[in-house]
Design a protein around this motif. Structure first.
Motif, PDB file in Angstrom:
ATOM      1  N   TYR A 228      43.587  38.271  44.016  1.00 35.07           N
ATOM      2  CA  TYR A 228      44.885  37.895  43.145  1.00 35.07           C
ATOM      3  C   TYR A 228      45.327  37.081  43.379  1.00 35.07           C
ATOM      4  CZ  TYR A 228      47.585  40.119  46.244  1.00 35.07           C
ATOM      5  OH  TYR A 228      48.360  40.479  47.989  1.00 35.07           O
ATOM      6  N   THR A 229      45.611  36.410  42.532  1.00 38.02           N
ATOM      7  CA  THR A 229      46.686  34.724  42.320  1.00 38.02           C
ATOM      8  C   THR A 229      47.603  34.991  40.447  1.00 38.02           C
ATOM      9  OG1 THR A 229      46.495  32.829  43.949  1.00 38.02           O
ATOM     10  CG2 THR A 229      45.114  33.264  41.642  1.00 38.02           C
ATOM     11  N   THR A 230      48.359  34.194  41.036  1.00 35.78           N
ATOM     12  CA  THR A 230      48.906  33.801  41.665  1.00 35.78           C
ATOM     13  C   THR A 230      50.627  34.617  42.036  1.00 35.78           C
ATOM     14  OG1 THR A 230      48.505  31.186  41.579  1.00 35.78           O
ATOM     15  CG2 THR A 230      50.614  31.350  42.860  1.00 35.78           C
ATOM     16  N   SER A 231      50.792  34.637  43.785  1.00 36.07           N
ATOM     17  CA  SER A 231      52.136  35.730  44.083  1.00 36.07           C
ATOM     18  C   SER A 231      53.751  35.172  43.447  1.00 36.07           C
ATOM     19  CB  SER A 231      51.181  36.297  45.056  1.00 36.07           C
ATOM     20  OG  SER A 231      50.403  36.921  44.700  1.00 36.07           O
ATOM     21  N   HIS A 232      54.247  36.100  44.096  1.00 37.93           N
ATOM     22  CA  HIS A 232      55.441  35.151  44.051  1.00 37.93           C
ATOM     23  C   HIS A 232      56.374  35.871  45.412  1.00 37.93           C
ATOM     24  CE1 HIS A 232      59.977  33.315  43.583  1.00 37.93           C
ATOM     25  NE2 HIS A 232      59.292  32.509  42.870  1.00 37.93           N
ATOM     26  N   PRO A 233      56.761  34.932  46.310  1.00 41.46           N
ATOM     27  CA  PRO A 233      57.202  35.868  47.447  1.00 41.46           C
ATOM     28  C   PRO A 233      57.940  36.886  47.035  1.00 41.46           C
ATOM     29  CG  PRO A 233      57.359  33.423  47.474  1.00 41.46           C
ATOM     30  CD  PRO A 233      57.399  33.339  46.296  1.00 41.46           C
ATOM     31  N   VAL A 234      59.038  36.827  46.257  1.00 39.06           N
ATOM     32  CA  VAL A 234      59.659  37.653  45.942  1.00 39.06           C
ATOM     33  C   VAL A 234      59.158  39.049  45.691  1.00 39.06           C
ATOM     34  CG1 VAL A 234      62.045  36.064  45.378  1.00 39.06           C
ATOM     35  CG2 VAL A 234      60.649  37.278  43.166  1.00 39.06           C
ATOM     36  N   ASN A 235      57.955  39.405  45.244  1.00 37.69           N
ATOM     37  CA  ASN A 235      57.693  40.516  44.014  1.00 37.69           C
ATOM     38  C   ASN A 235      56.269  40.833  45.337  1.00 37.69           C
ATOM     39  OD1 ASN A 235      57.594  38.446  41.502  1.00 37.69           O
ATOM     40  ND2 ASN A 235      58.428  40.218  41.516  1.00 37.69           N
ATOM     41  N   MET A 236      56.639  40.062  46.346  1.00 37.24           N
ATOM     42  CA  MET A 236      55.002  40.493  47.736  1.00 37.24           C
ATOM     43  C   MET A 236      56.035  42.260  48.198  1.00 37.24           C
ATOM     44  SD  MET A 236      52.404  38.766  48.393  1.00 37.24           S
ATOM     45  CE  MET A 236      51.091  40.004  49.055  1.00 37.24           C
ATOM     46  N   GLY A 237      55.785  43.113  47.360  1.00 35.95           N
ATOM     47  CA  GLY A 237      55.960  44.864  48.117  1.00 35.95           C
ATOM     48  C   GLY A 237      54.898  45.395  49.218  1.00 35.95           C
ATOM     49  N   ASP A 238      56.147  46.228  49.329  1.00 36.65           N
ATOM     50  CA  ASP A 238      54.929  46.713  51.080  1.00 36.65           C
ATOM     51  C   ASP A 238      54.248  47.149  50.718  1.00 36.65           C
ATOM     52  OD1 ASP A 238      57.303  45.997  52.401  1.00 36.65           O
ATOM     53  OD2 ASP A 238      58.469  47.752  51.932  1.00 36.65           O
ATOM     54  N   ASP A 239      53.834  48.081  48.997  1.00 33.26           N
ATOM     55  CA  ASP A 239      52.321  48.495  49.500  1.00 33.26           C
ATOM     56  C   ASP A 239      50.974  47.391  49.002  1.00 33.26           C
ATOM     57  OD1 ASP A 239      53.368  47.568  46.981  1.00 33.26           O
ATOM     58  OD2 ASP A 239      52.967  49.052  45.684  1.00 33.26           O
ATOM     59  N   LEU A 240      51.953  47.061  48.403  1.00 29.19           N
ATOM     60  CA  LEU A 240      50.755  44.852  48.110  1.00 29.19           C
ATOM     61  C   LEU A 240      50.253  44.697  50.026  1.00 29.19           C
ATOM     62  CD1 LEU A 240      49.060  43.891  46.412  1.00 29.19           C
ATOM     63  CD2 LEU A 240      50.911  42.033  46.080  1.00 29.19           C
ATOM     64  N   ILE A 241      51.204  45.094  50.086  1.00 23.36           N
ATOM     65  CA  ILE A 241      51.059  43.991  51.693  1.00 23.36           C
ATOM     66  C   ILE A 241      50.152  45.519  52.618  1.00 23.36           C
ATOM     67  CG2 ILE A 241      51.750  43.747  53.992  1.00 23.36           C
ATOM     68  CD1 ILE A 241      54.467  42.456  52.399  1.00 23.36           C
ATOM     69  N   ALA A 242      50.345  47.179  52.758  1.00 17.60           N
ATOM     70  CA  ALA A 242      49.637  48.034  52.865  1.00 17.60           C
ATOM     71  C   ALA A 242      48.205  47.763  52.810  1.00 17.60           C
ATOM     72  CB  ALA A 242      50.194  48.388  52.601  1.00 17.60           C
ATOM     73  N   ALA A 243      48.127  47.517  51.269  1.00 14.77           N
ATOM     74  CA  ALA A 243      46.194  47.555  50.365  1.00 14.77           C
ATOM     75  C   ALA A 243      45.902  46.548  51.601  1.00 14.77           C
ATOM     76  CB  ALA A 243      47.014  46.835  49.142  1.00 14.77           C
ATOM     77  N   HIS A 244      46.458  45.508  51.511  1.00 18.75           N
ATOM     78  CA  HIS A 244      45.550  44.120  52.506  1.00 18.75           C
ATOM     79  C   HIS A 244      45.227  45.297  53.532  1.00 18.75           C
ATOM     80  CE1 HIS A 244      45.620  40.561  50.526  1.00 18.75           C
ATOM     81  NE2 HIS A 244      46.578  40.657  50.087  1.00 18.75           N
ATOM     82  N   GLY A 245      45.581  45.921  54.768  1.00 24.41           N
ATOM     83  CA  GLY A 245      45.571  46.675  55.445  1.00 24.41           C
ATOM     84  C   GLY A 245      43.705  48.327  55.321  1.00 24.41           C
ATOM     85  N   ASP A 246      44.090  48.589  54.279  1.00 22.63           N
ATOM     86  CA  ASP A 246      43.067  49.092  53.916  1.00 22.63           C
ATOM     87  C   ASP A 246      42.292  49.382  52.392  1.00 22.63           C
ATOM     88  OD1 ASP A 246      45.031  50.282  51.769  1.00 22.63           O
ATOM     89  OD2 ASP A 246      46.196  51.461  53.349  1.00 22.63           O
TER      90      ASP A 246
END
Ligand code: SAH
Ligand code: SF4
Ligand code: F3S
Length: 435
Positions: A228-246
């Motif tokens: 996915y692209t382009t992301s904005h830093p303020v919308n970088m939610g914890d659930d999206l970050i977690a998706a990168h892990g699993d």
């Protein structure tokens, strides 16, 4: 004369590439055929970019070049962000422009072509409430890696940027439409889907977030990879970050522009994040997915940028160790707040800073590429390379990898990364799966 053949040229960001593809599908459905050479085209669509002055001016010089040696010319449609920004003014600037159509109105292009064939010069830069997406034909064919716009527009109003004006307010496409389009792309041959948005991680629909969407799409049979692209830093939610892990299908790559390493400049840019909050986000992303490749965008020479501000930008580059990054000289855009700010930076200063920034970024990019040399990994083969028998594929970290193989585009290939260059890698075959 009603055109029978067409050629589309897209400039600017990936969303323009997506839009260009959709315009092509729509024209093909109306019976026009695509041609490779613009000299053979009855209709040329220039899908333009307004982000910096150079890109915008290019649109007009390209229009001028469409006149042929025998004095004839194709029907010319100016589409994209220059069309949106200039509207009817574009017709005054060049008498060769027959049609002006903005990014939210291009579903009307076939009608406009018919009007132009009758001698009119239609302009449509409306941003209608009904989505253009509903009027577009079903996807049939797809490249191995295919773009899919899920979110469009921007409400952030960074003080230098034209996108909120050219693309309009943030809208999210509905869940069901995205899922249907993703399935059609996979049926049409896509193995990877790149979800697009000006602020793609601001996507939300019916209480569901981009992370929910990614988790669902990852289950589509035959889809190997998601980006996915382009992301904005303020919308970088914890659930999206977690998706990168699993989520195994979600590739370890994140394009997260920061623009500057100076908090004073970030405030003047109206970026709504600080260097600190940005670095904390990067830390969390790396905790979830340690091997993730981080990419970014930078602007040098924003009004008021001092040498100390610029050095802070070099420092954030060192702190993040970008696997790749794009950097630009600030370009004053008409109608944006920054264009009239005091203390515009001289060209020579911008050029010097850009060079220093780019060489710093290049160092980190090479270091990243070297850190992946020796690894066994998987490629998505995309296209032939320059040498005989060579193909180019993408690694999970979005590196271009050259490999000797007769595997067709769309093949997933296991390789060892054998050598690292500044801009690409070399790979050697491990084993080949059926495409
Ligand atoms: N929505 C994305 C990308 C916007 S345009 C984001 O917010 O990050 C892509 C890049 O072009 C921006 O990230 C920025 O680095 C650059 N850019 C935008 N406006 C510019 C301007 N006026 N001058 C120079 N670079 C600009
Ligand atoms: Fe432009 Fe800022 Fe919106 Fe990105 S977030 S598109 S840089 S206004
Ligand atoms: Fe350019 Fe418009 Fe994309 S200005 S970068 S084509 S959103």
């Amino acid at each position: 004369m009603t055109p029978k053949t067409f050629k589309i040229k897209s400039f600017g960001c990936q969303m323009n590439v997506y839009d260009g593809d959709r315009i092509g599908e729509m024209l093909a459905e109306r019976g026009l055929s695509a041609v490779g050479d613009r000299d053979d085209a009855d209709l040329v669509v220039l899908n333009t970019c307004h982000i910096r002055e150079k890109a915008a001016e290019k649109a007009y010089s390209d229009v001028g070049r469409l006149r042929r040696e025998d004095g004839t010319r194709p029907m010319v449609a100016l589409a994209g962000c220059v069309a949106q920004a200039e509207g009817a003014e574009a017709k005054r600037r060049s008498e060769m422009i027959d049609i002006v159509v903005g990014p939210q109105a291009y579903h009307r292009l076939p009608e406009m072509v018919a009007e132009a064939a009758r001698g009119a010069r239609p302009v449509d830069t409306d941003m209608p409430a009904i989505s253009k997406f509903d009027a577009l034909p079903r996807r049939r064919r797809a490249t191995p890696s295919a773009f899919l716009t899920v979110q469009e527009g921007c409400d952030k109003f960074c003080t230098y940027c034209v996108v909120p004006y050219t693309r309009g307010a943030e809208i999210s496409r509905p869940w069901d439409h995205i899922v249907a389009e993703a399935r059609a792309l996979v049926d049409g041959g896509a193995r990877e889907i790149v979800l697009l948005g000006q602020n793609v991680n601001a996507w939300e629909h019916g209480g569901r977030t981009l992370a929910d969407l990614i988790r669902f799409l990852a289950g589509i049979e035959g889809l190997e990879r998601l980006r996915y692209t382009t992301s904005h830093p303020v919308n970088m939610g914890d659930d999206l970050i977690a998706a990168h892990g699993d989520v195994a299908e979600l590739m370890p790559y994140l394009h997260l522009p920061v623009q500057s390493g100076s908090d004073r400049i970030l405030r003047a840019m109206n970026r709504s994040h600080s260097t600190d909050s940005y670095l904390r986000t990067i830390e969390k992303v790396r905790a979830a997915r340690p091997d993730i490749a981080i990419s970014g965008d930078f602007i040098v020479g924003f009004p008021g940028e001092t040498e100390a501000d610029f050095e802070a930008t070099l420092q954030i580059v060192d702190a993040v160790r970008y696997a790749s990054a794009y950097s630009f000289k600030y370009s004053a855009r008409p109608g944006t707040p920054a264009a009239t700010m005091e203390d515009q930076i001289p060209r020579e200063v911008m050029e010097d800073r850009l060079q220093r920034l780019q060489s710093r970024i290049a160092g980190h990019q090479l270091a990243f590429n070297r850190s992946t040399a020796g690894l066994d990994t998987r490629l998505l083969i995309e296209r032939p390379g320059r040498r005989a028998g060579q193909m180019i594929g993408r690694s999970p970290w979005l590196q271009s990898v050259h490999v000797q193989t007769d595997a067709a585009p769309g093949t997933m290939l296991d390789v060892t990364l054998t050598a690292a260059g500044p801009n690409s890698m070399t790979g050697a075959l491990l084993r080949q799966d059926a495409a």
